[in-house]
Scaffold this motif. Structure first.
Motif, mmCIF file in Angstrom:
data_model
loop_
_atom_site.group_PDB
_atom_site.id
_atom_site.type_symbol
_atom_site.label_atom_id
_atom_site.label_comp_id
_atom_site.label_asym_id
_atom_site.label_seq_id
_atom_site.Cartn_x
_atom_site.Cartn_y
_atom_site.Cartn_z
ATOM 1 N N GLU A 41 25.357 1.723 0.741
ATOM 2 C CA GLU A 41 25.668 2.741 -0.272
ATOM 3 C C GLU A 41 24.552 3.773 -0.367
ATOM 4 O OE1 GLU A 41 26.338 0.329 -3.735
ATOM 5 O OE2 GLU A 41 28.449 0.006 -3.236
ATOM 6 N N ALA A 42 23.311 3.327 -0.338
ATOM 7 C CA ALA A 42 22.184 4.257 -0.397
ATOM 8 C C ALA A 42 22.172 5.165 0.836
ATOM 9 C CB ALA A 42 20.870 3.490 -0.506
ATOM 10 N N SER A 43 22.483 4.595 1.982
ATOM 11 C CA SER A 43 22.536 5.376 3.210
ATOM 12 C C SER A 43 23.644 6.426 3.137
ATOM 13 C CB SER A 43 22.777 4.443 4.394
ATOM 14 O OG SER A 43 22.962 5.164 5.575
ATOM 15 N N GLU A 44 24.793 6.041 2.610
ATOM 16 C CA GLU A 44 25.904 6.986 2.468
ATOM 17 C C GLU A 44 25.551 8.107 1.493
ATOM 18 O OE1 GLU A 44 29.528 3.835 3.373
ATOM 19 O OE2 GLU A 44 29.051 4.352 1.302
ATOM 20 N N ARG A 45 24.897 7.768 0.392
ATOM 21 C CA ARG A 45 24.493 8.807 -0.573
ATOM 22 C C ARG A 45 23.502 9.769 0.064
ATOM 23 N NH1 ARG A 45 24.522 4.471 -4.147
ATOM 24 N NH2 ARG A 45 22.270 4.266 -3.966
ATOM 25 N N ALA A 46 22.549 9.237 0.810
ATOM 26 C CA ALA A 46 21.554 10.091 1.460
ATOM 27 C C ALA A 46 22.223 11.025 2.465
ATOM 28 C CB ALA A 46 20.495 9.231 2.147
ATOM 29 N N GLU A 47 23.195 10.509 3.206
ATOM 30 C CA GLU A 47 23.912 11.342 4.167
ATOM 31 C C GLU A 47 24.701 12.441 3.455
ATOM 32 O OE1 GLU A 47 25.199 12.960 7.655
ATOM 33 O OE2 GLU A 47 23.628 11.467 7.343
ATOM 34 N N GLU A 48 25.341 12.108 2.344
ATOM 35 C CA GLU A 48 26.068 13.116 1.564
ATOM 36 C C GLU A 48 25.121 14.205 1.060
ATOM 37 O OE1 GLU A 48 28.138 11.052 -1.531
ATOM 38 O OE2 GLU A 48 29.400 9.963 -0.112
ATOM 39 N N GLU A 49 23.940 13.802 0.597
ATOM 40 C CA GLU A 49 22.958 14.776 0.116
ATOM 41 C C GLU A 49 22.478 15.666 1.251
ATOM 42 O OE1 GLU A 49 19.826 12.794 -1.987
ATOM 43 O OE2 GLU A 49 21.215 11.941 -3.456
ATOM 44 N N ARG A 50 22.235 15.080 2.433
ATOM 45 C CA ARG A 50 21.807 15.883 3.585
ATOM 46 C C ARG A 50 22.878 16.907 3.941
ATOM 47 N NH1 ARG A 50 19.391 11.084 5.288
ATOM 48 N NH2 ARG A 50 21.242 10.386 6.389
ATOM 49 N N LYS A 51 24.135 16.475 3.939
ATOM 50 C CA LYS A 51 25.222 17.406 4.256
ATOM 51 C C LYS A 51 25.317 18.505 3.207
ATOM 52 C CE LYS A 51 28.134 14.165 6.765
ATOM 53 N NZ LYS A 51 29.394 13.392 6.735
ATOM 54 N N ARG A 52 25.194 18.112 1.940
ATOM 55 C CA ARG A 52 25.281 19.096 0.858
ATOM 56 C C ARG A 52 24.129 20.092 0.957
ATOM 57 N NH1 ARG A 52 25.411 15.784 -3.395
ATOM 58 N NH2 ARG A 52 23.184 15.925 -3.707
ATOM 59 N N ASP A 53 22.935 19.600 1.211
ATOM 60 C CA ASP A 53 21.778 20.492 1.334
ATOM 61 C C ASP A 53 21.912 21.404 2.549
ATOM 62 O OD1 ASP A 53 20.717 19.374 -0.937
ATOM 63 O OD2 ASP A 53 19.262 18.124 0.123
ATOM 64 N N HIS A 54 22.470 20.882 3.617
ATOM 65 C CA HIS A 54 22.652 21.674 4.834
ATOM 66 C C HIS A 54 23.668 22.783 4.614
ATOM 67 C CE1 HIS A 54 24.290 22.627 8.842
ATOM 68 N NE2 HIS A 54 23.034 22.536 9.203
ATOM 69 N N ASP A 55 24.695 22.508 3.823
ATOM 70 C CA ASP A 55 25.755 23.486 3.565
ATOM 71 C C ASP A 55 25.361 24.523 2.522
ATOM 72 O OD1 ASP A 55 27.301 22.172 5.383
ATOM 73 O OD2 ASP A 55 28.463 21.059 3.896
ATOM 74 N N ARG A 56 24.307 24.249 1.774
ATOM 75 C CA ARG A 56 23.870 25.154 0.711
ATOM 76 C C ARG A 56 23.203 26.386 1.330
ATOM 77 N NH1 ARG A 56 20.328 21.990 -3.213
ATOM 78 N NH2 ARG A 56 22.310 20.942 -3.485
ATOM 79 N N PRO A 57 23.538 27.589 0.842
ATOM 80 C CA PRO A 57 22.876 28.795 1.371
ATOM 81 C C PRO A 57 21.383 28.763 1.072
ATOM 82 C CG PRO A 57 24.494 29.369 -0.340
ATOM 83 C CD PRO A 57 24.497 27.872 -0.186
ATOM 84 N N GLU A 58 20.627 29.259 2.011
ATOM 85 C CA GLU A 58 19.172 29.287 1.815
ATOM 86 C C GLU A 58 18.794 30.360 0.813
ATOM 87 O OE1 GLU A 58 16.712 29.260 5.237
ATOM 88 O OE2 GLU A 58 18.154 28.095 6.385
ATOM 89 N N ASP A 59 17.774 30.052 0.013
ATOM 90 C CA ASP A 59 17.242 31.021 -0.961
ATOM 91 C C ASP A 59 16.316 31.966 -0.213
ATOM 92 O OD1 ASP A 59 16.299 32.362 -3.109
ATOM 93 O OD2 ASP A 59 15.286 30.662 -4.040
ATOM 94 N N ASP A 60 16.587 33.268 -0.301
ATOM 95 C CA ASP A 60 15.756 34.236 0.431
ATOM 96 C C ASP A 60 14.535 34.701 -0.356
ATOM 97 O OD1 ASP A 60 16.875 35.872 -1.446
ATOM 98 O OD2 ASP A 60 17.924 37.180 -0.027
ATOM 99 N N GLY A 61 14.340 34.119 -1.546
ATOM 100 C CA GLY A 61 13.142 34.414 -2.309
ATOM 101 C C GLY A 61 13.241 35.602 -3.233
ATOM 102 N N ASP A 62 14.385 36.223 -3.336
ATOM 103 C CA ASP A 62 14.531 37.395 -4.218
ATOM 104 C C ASP A 62 14.657 36.983 -5.649
ATOM 105 O OD1 ASP A 62 14.346 39.203 -2.219
ATOM 106 O OD2 ASP A 62 16.507 39.271 -1.842
#
Length: 62
Positions: A41-62
């Motif tokens: 379960e912990a591994s699955e949650r970590a994978e979901e978080e990695r996917k979510r973070d990967h899909d999130r647009p990067e902050d350009d600092g503005d």
């Protein structure tokens, strides 16, 4: 992971490895199963978080 049978097989294999790593003690099946379940379960949650973070647009600092 969407396939329950695949998930159960992963848990079974991990529980078996835990059992072996502890010297194959008798009467610990439920504890090993629960430990393996929590780890999967912990591994699955970590994978979901990695996917979510990967899909999130990067902050350009503005």
């Amino acid at each position: 992971m969407s396939d329950p049978s695949e998930r159960e097989e992963r848990i079974r294999e991990l529980a078996h490895r835990i059992w072996e790593s502890e010297g194959r003690p008798q009467g610990q099946q439920m504890r090993h199963w629960q430990m393996a379940t929590r780890l999967i379960e912990a591994s699955e949650r970590a994978e979901e978080e990695r996917k979510r973070d990967h899909d999130r647009p990067e902050d350009d600092g503005d």
